[in-house]
Design an enzyme around this catalytic site. Structure first.
Site, short mmCIF file in Angstrom:
data_model
loop_
_atom_site.label_atom_id
_atom_site.label_comp_id
_atom_site.label_asym_id
_atom_site.label_seq_id
_atom_site.Cartn_x
_atom_site.Cartn_y
_atom_site.Cartn_z
N ASN A 84 -6.80 10.86 -6.80
CA ASN A 84 -6.07 10.71 -8.05
C ASN A 84 -5.56 12.08 -8.55
O ASN A 84 -5.49 13.02 -7.79
CB ASN A 84 -6.88 9.95 -9.10
N ARG A 85 -5.22 12.17 -9.85
CA ARG A 85 -4.43 13.31 -10.31
C ARG A 85 -5.22 14.32 -11.14
O ARG A 85 -6.15 13.94 -11.87
CB ARG A 85 -3.24 12.81 -11.14
N HIS A 114 -4.44 13.54 -4.89
CA HIS A 114 -5.17 13.15 -3.67
C HIS A 114 -5.55 14.32 -2.76
O HIS A 114 -5.42 14.25 -1.54
CB HIS A 114 -4.34 12.13 -2.88
N HIS A 185 -8.49 4.42 0.29
CA HIS A 185 -7.13 4.13 -0.16
C HIS A 185 -6.37 3.16 0.75
O HIS A 185 -5.21 3.39 1.09
CB HIS A 185 -6.38 5.46 -0.26
N TYR A 187 -4.11 0.03 1.74
CA TYR A 187 -3.07 -0.82 1.14
C TYR A 187 -3.26 -2.23 1.70
O TYR A 187 -3.16 -2.44 2.91
CB TYR A 187 -1.68 -0.33 1.54
N ASP A 257 -0.42 0.96 -12.04
CA ASP A 257 -0.87 2.19 -11.39
C ASP A 257 -1.73 2.94 -12.39
O ASP A 257 -1.36 3.99 -12.90
CB ASP A 257 0.35 3.03 -10.96
N GLN A 293 -8.78 2.42 -9.64
CA GLN A 293 -7.34 2.52 -9.76
C GLN A 293 -6.73 1.32 -9.07
O GLN A 293 -6.97 1.08 -7.88
CB GLN A 293 -6.83 3.82 -9.09
N GLU A 321 -8.81 1.28 -5.72
CA GLU A 321 -9.50 2.53 -5.37
C GLU A 321 -10.63 2.79 -6.35
O GLU A 321 -10.38 3.19 -7.49
CB GLU A 321 -8.50 3.69 -5.42
C1 BGC Z 1 -1.64 6.48 -6.94
C2 BGC Z 1 -0.14 6.37 -6.95
C3 BGC Z 1 0.39 7.15 -5.79
C4 BGC Z 1 -0.19 6.62 -4.54
C5 BGC Z 1 0.26 7.39 -3.34
C6 BGC Z 1 -2.16 5.96 -5.64
O1 BGC Z 1 -3.53 6.14 -5.60
O2 BGC Z 1 -2.22 5.78 -7.99
O3 BGC Z 1 0.39 6.86 -8.16
O4 BGC Z 1 1.79 7.07 -5.75
O5 BGC Z 1 -1.58 6.67 -4.57
O6 BGC Z 1 -0.02 6.70 -2.19
#
Ligand code: BGC
Length: 367
Positions: A84-85, A114, A185, A187, A257, A293, A321
């Site tokens: 995350n950020r 990340h 992470h 998808y 998100d 997340q 996540e």
């Molecule tokens: C984030 C997104 C991001 C993505 C990138 C996610 O975990 O929440 O904002 O764009 O990861 O793959």
């Protein structure tokens, strides 16, 4: 319990510097199959049966290592050191300032995302089968790697159980104070058809609160109730019903998100349940982490050609996540992400896969 020999091990390919990369295949007696690789400690594919027993891969990714080496979307990855950020890529620890790469800029506002330029998703881990139908990956991150302090030893174990659970368990130790937020992470598109949207999936998040953010997707510090907002998934709800609602938090990220926050507590508990009404596939996620997340694939743009050459469209997959709070290094009121020598970081994330016959899908979730 399966013997270690039940885990199939093959060479997946080579890194650009010539190092060999292994891939492991885990199977169980119910037809589930998980493939994991030493590159990025990535879940390469997950095959599960649908309501009529037809198996399909329900993850985004690539067909071969060459594809995975271009993985800018973090498909399937183990993310670190900080998932995350982090605002402006800056934080202070024990009075000392640190600057990390700013590799993301929602709304033009730079942040660290990340783990930086070459996070744990882009390094070669060392994998070995476990005695419990699993694979344990080890990575030693050197002091100063991607700007983070402390030599960090990380172990991530994937285990496929006879109960159709895929467990992702992480632990880590350090020789100097550091920050850590390891994240898995993958998808997911439970239909098994990556050409379809996940907006028809039905989601439940066992979380009464979320973290509102600024336009740069950095939490403001407030923990807000989801009640009365399009972020309320406490009851199973079709994702697409409210994803484009007129709501500031959705506008900032072009859809879902955000970090959802669980009730305070300890131990591993149910965090999320998602199902695809078409295939009947259900995935439940349990964790010991304080947040999750939910990312609805808003930034996928149909440009990346993945498995079978499919171009992954916007909202063709979702990520769930489990994690600590985003930007927690800069928010003293959030649970601390600091790991000190002598402590052990632990994170458990369990995915449980089932498939429901149409008659057993609760009527409130069919629209
Ligand atoms: C984030 C997104 C991001 C993505 C990138 C996610 O975990 O929440 O904002 O764009 O990861 O793959």
């Amino acid at each position: 319990m399966s013997s270690p020999s039940a885990v199939k091990q093959e060479v997946f390919g080579k890194m650009s510097d010539g190092r060999e990369v292994k891939i492991f295949t885990l199977t169980n007696q119910n037809g589930l199959e998980a493939r994991v690789t030493e590159y990025g400690a990535i879940l390469v594919s997950m095959k599960t049966p649908d309501k009529v027993g037809k198996s399909a891969d329900i993850t985004h990714g690539y067909d071969d290592l060459a594809g995975w080496l271009t993985n800018t979307n973090y498909f399937g990855a183990t993310i670190g050191r900080f998932g995350n950020r982090i605002k402006d890529g800056k934080f202070t620890l024990d009075g000392k300032p640190y600057t990390l790469a700013t590799n993301n800029d929602p709304s033009g506002l730079p942040c660290h995302l990340h783990g930086g330029i070459k996070g744990f998703d882009k390094v070669l881990w060392s994998g070995k089968p476990t005695a419990e139908n699993g694979v344990q990956f080890t990575y030693v991150s050197k002091d100063g790697e991607e700007g983070y302090p402390g030599n960090l030893t990380v172990k991530v174990t994937y285990t496929l159980t006879g109960d159709n659970e895929l467990k992702w368990e992480a632990c880590a130790t350090t020789d100097a104070p550091t920050i850590l937020n390891l994240v898995h992470h993958t998808y997911w598109n439970l239909s098994g058809d990556p050409g379809t949207s996940i907006n028809d999936h039905v989601l439940m998040l066992a979380a009464p609160n979320y973290l509102p953010t600024d336009a740069g997707l950095i939490p403001t510090g407030v923990i807000a109730p989801v009640a009365g907002t399009p972020l309320d998934f406490t009851k199973p709800t079709v994702i697409g019903e409210r994803v484009d609602a007129d709501f500031e938090a959705l506008a900032f990220s072009g859809g879902y998100d955000h970090a959802w926050v669980f009730e305070k507590g300890t131990g591993v508990r149910l965090a999320a349940r998602v199902k695809d009404p078409k295939s009947g596939r259900v995935m439940e996620i349990s964790t010991d982490q304080p947040a999750i997340q939910f990312y609805g694939g808003n930034f996928l743009a149909g440009t990346v050609a993945g498995k079978g050459g499919v171009k992954y469209a916007r909202r063709s997959a979702l990520c769930l996540e489990t994690e600590g709070f985003p930007d927690s290094p800069n928010k003293p009121s959030f649970p601390s992400p600091v790991l000190r020598p002598g402590e052990t970081y632990r994170h458990v994330m369990i995915h449980k896969f089932t498939a429901e016959q149409p008659s057993s899908i609760p009527s409130e979730s069919i629209t």
